[in-house]
Design an enzyme around this catalytic site. Structure first.
Site, PDB file in Angstrom:
ATOM      1  N   ASP A   1       0.775  -1.171  -0.147  1.00 36.57           N
ATOM      2  CA  ASP A   1       0.049  -0.010   0.071  1.00 36.57           C
ATOM      3  C   ASP A   1       0.808   1.394   0.026  1.00 36.57           C
ATOM      4  O   ASP A   1       0.476   2.141  -0.532  1.00 36.57           O
ATOM      5  CB  ASP A   1      -1.067  -0.014   1.069  1.00 36.57           C
ATOM      6  CG  ASP A   1      -2.028  -1.067   0.934  1.00 36.57           C
ATOM      7  OD1 ASP A   1      -2.477  -1.447  -0.120  1.00 36.57           O
ATOM      8  OD2 ASP A   1      -2.572  -1.393   1.946  1.00 36.57           O
TER       9      ASP A   1
ATOM     10  N   SER B   1      -4.992  -6.594  11.071  1.00 39.58           N
ATOM     11  CA  SER B   1      -4.995  -5.459  10.189  1.00 39.58           C
ATOM     12  C   SER B   1      -6.348  -5.760   8.985  1.00 39.58           C
ATOM     13  O   SER B   1      -6.137  -6.769   8.627  1.00 39.58           O
ATOM     14  CB  SER B   1      -3.752  -5.152   9.746  1.00 39.58           C
ATOM     15  OG  SER B   1      -3.911  -4.263   8.632  1.00 39.58           O
TER      16      SER B   1
HETATM   17  N1  ARG Z   1      -2.166  -7.917   0.560  1.00 39.35           N
HETATM   18  C1  ARG Z   1      -3.366  -7.133   0.136  1.00 39.35           C
HETATM   19  C2  ARG Z   1      -2.800  -6.068  -1.039  1.00 39.35           C
HETATM   20  O1  ARG Z   1      -1.577  -5.735  -1.050  1.00 39.35           O
HETATM   21  C3  ARG Z   1      -4.214  -6.539   1.113  1.00 39.35           C
HETATM   22  C4  ARG Z   1      -3.249  -5.306   1.924  1.00 39.35           C
HETATM   23  C5  ARG Z   1      -4.290  -5.142   2.857  1.00 39.35           C
HETATM   24  N2  ARG Z   1      -3.788  -4.120   3.828  1.00 39.35           N
HETATM   25  C6  ARG Z   1      -4.149  -4.173   5.454  1.00 39.35           C
HETATM   26  N3  ARG Z   1      -3.986  -2.923   5.966  1.00 39.35           N
HETATM   27  N4  ARG Z   1      -4.725  -5.228   5.815  1.00 39.35           N
HETATM   28  O2  ARG Z   1      -3.479  -5.555  -1.835  1.00 39.35           O
END
Ligand code: ARG
Length: 422
Positions: free
Chosen positions: A129, A180
């Site tokens: 992210d 999370s």
């Molecule tokens: N692994 C997934 C992606 O990169 C989800 C990331 C989710 N973020 C979180 N804060 N749970 O798209």
């Protein structure tokens, strides 16, 4: 004498209301001497967004704003993803990944309009992210500084909770959860806590949109998704506005436990991690779209589009939404979708969704050619000649190699016939 006024840094923070971004408000004030505007972008996450904004102010934000981006999210991000059959590594419908560029874009717009110096987000330094946010901001508004408190400070979850207690911050109870969670219309991502062990089955408590398996109906349910040019437009012949359509699919497919995903994923930063998702509507709509494409696209186009679809999915995952390549691939994909018009019947049952029927005025399945019945008009007699020429290159290569092998070991063999006798 007038004192020179030091300019306080103005920061727009992408604010979810969770623990990380709540703690970030006072931290940005202390560390950067910043006035913080909290911006929550509504991409269909559940929970009380208004309450989150009130808490932002109580926790020291100079301003707190909500932007409803749900309709744009569906029309400009989810529908192109459906048309691209977008699944990262074949399983993850990119729910989090698709929302990030839209949140970043909104953040950049608000920051530029309010003459802010910087934007901030709550991403760690280990995930995808941060890449998606930073790349998008650098691309769209390179003059803005990007601050990522969680990446900079050295706090773990307990430290954050202690920090919040010391400053008497108002924190949502769920912020203390060990997981999370990221949520939007296209699905939920759940990571952390017990899920970090890839050998441990995900506990039921991480799931929310799919009920407990004991509650999944014992009878299958069918529903029909109508498509126009590769875009879902109706459920059971009732036209639905895009956001409502996605919501209804989440509910109906979620009730049957569809869309639970348990995956060991490869992140952009080079690590593998165990990821759990719940994406009932996405999985059901992608299955339906895939099914209509198999009916209406010719084989060569289906095959080539599969390569483009995969590249598109990888780009979205890798944070390169705002790239000329993504735009070009999306334009190609869109050019194939005129014929993806018709409807698909899905069967939902015990955690699975399958297409069990499909129909389109553009169907390339010609009954008079495909039938095994007496109505067949397929010229079977032509098949023999076709097959000879079709297999000729292999026949020739095989014969040449066999002959060369034989001459190497000195055996005399009768020359093999290469050309067909028919
Ligand atoms: N692994 C997934 C992606 O990169 C989800 C990331 C989710 N973020 C979180 N804060 N749970 O798209």
């Amino acid at each position: 004498m007038a004192k020179s006024v030091k300019h306080r840094t103005k920061v727009v923070l992408a604010y979810s209301g969770g623990l990380d971004t709540s703690v970030a408000i006072p931290w940005l004030g202390e560390r950067y001497d910043a006035d913080v505007t909290c911006l929550t972008v509504d991409v269909g996450q559940q929970g009380e967004l208004k309450g989150a904004l009130d808490r932002a102010k109580l926790n020291g934000a100079a301003d707190a704003r909500l932007v409803d981006a749900k309709a744009t999210f569906v029309s400009d991000f989810l529908w192109p993803a459906v048309q691209a059959n977008a699944l990262y590594q074949g399983v993850y419908p990119l729910s989090t990944a698709l929302a990030r560029p839209l949140i970043a874009q909104t953040l950049a717009e608000v920051a530029v309009a309010s003459h802010a110096d910087a934007v901030a987000h709550g991403c760690t330094g280990k995930g995808n992210d941060q890449v998606r946010f930073d790349v998008a901001i650098h691309t769209l508004a390179p003059q803005l500084r990007v601050i990522a408190p969680v990446r900079e400070w050295n706090m773990n979850r307990e430290d954050e909770i202690r920090y919040a207690e010391q400053r008497r911050l108002k924190i949502r109870v769920t912020a203390a959860s060990p997981y999370s969670v990221d949520e939007n219309l296209w699905g939920r991502s759940i990571e952390g806590g017990r899920l970090e062990d890839p050998d441990a089955a995900a506990p039921e408590e991480v799931f929310d949109w799919t009920g407990h398996p004991d509650q999944w109906p014992r009878e299958p349910e069918e529903l029909t998704v109508g498509f126009e040019q590769g875009v879902p437009v109706s459920i059971d012949d009732h036209r639905r506005a895009p956001v409502e359509l996605v919501r209804e699919m989440n509910e109906r497919a979620g009730r049957h436990g569809v869309g639970r995903i348990d995956h060991v994923e490869d992140r952009v930063v080079g690590i593998k991690s165990r990821e759990t998702y719940e994406c009932p509507g996405a999985i059901a709509l992608l299955e339906a779209h895939r099914a209509i494409e198999t009916l209406v696209l010719p084989r060569d186009l289906l095959q080539f589009k599969g390569l483009v679809d995969r590249r598109f999915s990888d780009l979205v995952y890798e944070g390169l939404w705002f790239s000329p390549l993504r735009e070009a691939l999306q334009a190609f994909i869109a050019s194939t979708q005129e014929v993806a018009t018709g409807s698909v019947r899905l069967r939902l049952f015990q955690g699975s969704v399958r297409a069990v029927g499909r129909t389109s005025e553009y169907s390339l399945l010609a009954p008079e050619l495909a039938t095994y019945g007496t109505a067949s008009r397929f010229p079977q007699e032509l098949a023999v000649g076709f097959i000879h020429l079709y297999g000729l290159p292999n026949q020739l290569a095989h014969a040449r190699r066999a002959a060369a092998r034989a001459s190497r070991v000195g055996t005399k063999r009768a020359a093999r016939q290469v050309l067909p006798t028919a």
